[in-house]
Design an enzyme around this catalytic site. Sequence first.
Site, PDB file in Angstrom:
ATOM      1  N   SER A 208       0.830  -1.203   0.000  1.00 56.35           N
ATOM      2  CA  SER A 208       0.000   0.000   0.000  1.00 56.35           C
ATOM      3  C   SER A 208       0.859   1.245   0.000  1.00 56.35           C
ATOM      4  CB  SER A 208      -0.889   0.018   1.245  1.00 56.35           C
ATOM      5  OG  SER A 208      -1.556   1.256   1.375  1.00 56.35           O
TER       6      SER A 208
ATOM      7  N   TYR B 172      -2.372   0.575  10.004  1.00 60.98           N
ATOM      8  CA  TYR B 172      -2.477  -0.111   8.720  1.00 60.98           C
ATOM      9  C   TYR B 172      -1.220   0.116   7.885  1.00 60.98           C
ATOM     10  CZ  TYR B 172      -3.756  -0.945   3.864  1.00 60.98           C
ATOM     11  OH  TYR B 172      -3.754  -1.375   2.564  1.00 60.98           O
TER      12      TYR B 172
ATOM     13  N   LYS C 118       1.705  -2.728   6.775  1.00 64.02           N
ATOM     14  CA  LYS C 118       2.115  -3.012   5.403  1.00 64.02           C
ATOM     15  C   LYS C 118       3.631  -2.855   5.244  1.00 64.02           C
ATOM     16  CE  LYS C 118      -1.637  -4.069   3.065  1.00 64.02           C
ATOM     17  NZ  LYS C 118      -1.773  -5.317   2.278  1.00 64.02           N
TER      18      LYS C 118
END
Length: 321
Positions: free
Chosen positions: A117, A141, A145
């Site tokens: 991402s 998040y 990643k």
Amino acid sequence: MTWLVTGGAGYIGAHVVRALLDEGLEPVVIDDLSSGHRGFVPEGVPFVTASILDGGAVEAAIRDHSVTGVIHLAGFKYAGVSVQRPLHTYQQNVTGMATLLAAMADTGVEQIVFSSSAAVFGAVDVDLVTEDVAKNPTSPYGESKLIGEWLLRDQAVATGLRHTSLRYFNVVGSGSSEVYDTSPHNLFPLVFDALLEGRAPRINGTDYPTPDGTCVRDYIHVADLAAAHVAAARRLEAGQPLEPAYNLGSGDGVSVRQIMDAVARVTGIGFEPELSERRPGDPPRIVASGELAARDLDWAMRHSLDDMVRSAWDARRASTP
């Protein structure tokens, strides 16, 4: 060659499965259906209902289907929600990656494409995000990643694992009327929900230092994204060199106002968006370069903004009873 697609029943994963089939490759899907849909997976594709946290199930799927490579898309993807659920995010994305890599090592699978991402970069202050821009994720998040990319790097040193990570921002559109974005947090579903319910979609912030005052972002078509995953898998199969990570960017981006204008134009529904205050933490502009991916993965923006809106709208309406 058989590729295990983790999260293959999701919006992006199901498009990757279709792209593999179109290229004559054999996909196998593993998905716990926490956010995916069994109906998104074409008939005839082997399907394992399990979490990647279940190492035994992952190993069994690899052995039972003679898997030779993995395209890893499974994970918890909601950046905003991850702030409230950090432990869940790390469990799904970090422990999940470690469990998957352990299963791969135990079964001799040595190649993986990771769906990473652009959240690994965090809030940037450059006009164009390249692969070497500093990584300062601003959410659990994004951190999870980035840790996933580190795990791949370290496993490569330890075992010779061959890998690459694909980073991207906003994925929209549809390559099949049977698959559409069901996320409750993404812009297109939110706009379509509002229109179908007779409400005006909302723009958060109109006073940014951008040409029309609204945020500018990278929006890429899901079919183009799926093709890039397959291109990366092909290069791994062929033993060709790959960078550790690629940005799948448009190079210029579009604004939220431009999205709204395109939606009105394509759907034929005239509306004036509701204007709201800025959301905390939203940067004015985030756009990535796709030059390296164009060089190695035949990456290109093959769909116009209207194409993106039209395909997404058609798939969404096809799914509505």
